[in-house]
Write an enzyme that holds these catalytic residues in place. Structure first.
Site, mmCIF file in Angstrom:
data_model
loop_
_atom_site.group_PDB
_atom_site.id
_atom_site.type_symbol
_atom_site.label_atom_id
_atom_site.label_comp_id
_atom_site.label_asym_id
_atom_site.label_seq_id
_atom_site.Cartn_x
_atom_site.Cartn_y
_atom_site.Cartn_z
ATOM 1 N N PHE A 231 -3.433 21.925 24.124
ATOM 2 C CA PHE A 231 -4.503 23.065 23.779
ATOM 3 C C PHE A 231 -5.228 23.403 25.221
ATOM 4 C CE2 PHE A 231 -8.257 25.078 22.442
ATOM 5 C CZ PHE A 231 -7.964 26.031 21.500
ATOM 6 N N PHE B 128 -4.599 38.084 29.375
ATOM 7 C CA PHE B 128 -6.071 38.675 29.294
ATOM 8 C C PHE B 128 -6.748 37.528 29.737
ATOM 9 C CE2 PHE B 128 -10.180 39.617 26.757
ATOM 10 C CZ PHE B 128 -9.929 40.906 27.153
ATOM 11 N N GLU C 66 -1.457 35.562 20.667
ATOM 12 C CA GLU C 66 -0.131 35.732 20.748
ATOM 13 C C GLU C 66 0.479 34.364 21.148
ATOM 14 O OE1 GLU C 66 -1.774 39.604 20.566
ATOM 15 O OE2 GLU C 66 -2.214 38.273 22.420
ATOM 16 N N SER D 75 -19.943 40.322 22.191
ATOM 17 C CA SER D 75 -21.116 40.621 21.281
ATOM 18 C C SER D 75 -20.611 40.844 19.756
ATOM 19 C CB SER D 75 -21.685 42.094 21.623
ATOM 20 O OG SER D 75 -20.792 43.035 21.762
ATOM 21 N N THR D 76 -19.253 40.779 19.500
ATOM 22 C CA THR D 76 -18.732 41.055 18.118
ATOM 23 C C THR D 76 -18.350 39.552 17.621
ATOM 24 O OG1 THR D 76 -16.501 41.418 18.805
ATOM 25 C CG2 THR D 76 -18.094 43.370 18.787
ATOM 26 N N ILE E 201 -13.505 34.247 25.782
ATOM 27 C CA ILE E 201 -14.855 34.564 26.065
ATOM 28 C C ILE E 201 -15.607 35.107 25.258
ATOM 29 C CG2 ILE E 201 -16.755 34.968 27.886
ATOM 30 C CD1 ILE E 201 -13.953 34.868 29.864
ATOM 31 N N HIS F 46 -14.939 39.023 16.747
ATOM 32 C CA HIS F 46 -13.772 39.115 17.297
ATOM 33 C C HIS F 46 -13.507 37.401 17.729
ATOM 34 C CE1 HIS F 46 -10.000 40.305 18.685
ATOM 35 N NE2 HIS F 46 -10.349 40.054 19.743
ATOM 36 N N ALA G 70 -7.778 32.156 27.694
ATOM 37 C CA ALA G 70 -9.411 31.977 27.922
ATOM 38 C C ALA G 70 -10.006 33.018 27.068
ATOM 39 C CB ALA G 70 -9.775 32.345 29.326
#
EC number: 2.5.1.78
Length: 155
Positions: free
Chosen positions: A113, A22, A58, A85-86, A82, A88, A80
């Protein structure tokens, strides 16, 4: 007084790298930075393993499996996350960082990390090789240093 320090001599070091797919336009740059640094520091290509996972969430599971396999001296985690707007973003960042830290503590294997947690795409791009350096490269150096630090402490 005895002082322990790790150096950047990469003799007989095996590295596992876990990369989130992702935001691959960012994570591929982090991976390229890590691989470039490892090769520049003379880690042999056959001593590097790369595992792609769907997303940052994951990463800890595969990092844990790699660390527990005892085949790798250090694990580098690259991703990454980023902000959107939630909420999450907050959950993912918290769980990924906890999972990575716990893996290192549970196994005694350095787990670096390299997961960017940014407020914008622009910030992520900066940390993947432009203005703010490349976090993947920094983690590769840190991995070599940590392996050597641990080896120097194994008396």
């Amino acid at each position: 007084m005895h002082t322990f320090e790790g150096d950047l001599v990469a003799e007989n070091i095996t590295i596992g790298i876990v990369v989130a797919r992702f935001n691959e336009f960012i994570t591929s740059k982090l991976l390229a930075g890590a691989l470039d640094t490892l090769k520049r520091e003379n880690v042999r290509e056959q001593d590097i393993a790369v595992a792609w996972v769907p997303g940052a969430f994951e990463i800890p599971l595969i990092a844990s499996r790699m660390a527990k396999s005892k085949r790798y001296d250090a694990i580098i985690c690259l991703g990454a996350v980023i902000r959107g707007s939630t909420s999450h973003y907050d959950y993912v960042c918290n769980e990924v960082s906890k999972g990575i830290a716990q893996t290192s503590l549970d196994t005694g294997v350095p787990v670096l990390f390299g997961v960017l947690t940014t407020d914008s795409i622009e910030q992520a791009i900066e940390r993947a090789g432009t203005k703010a350096g490349n976090k993947g490269s920094e983690c590769a150096q840190g991995a070599i240093e940590m392996v050597n630090l641990i080896r120097s402490m194994d008396l």
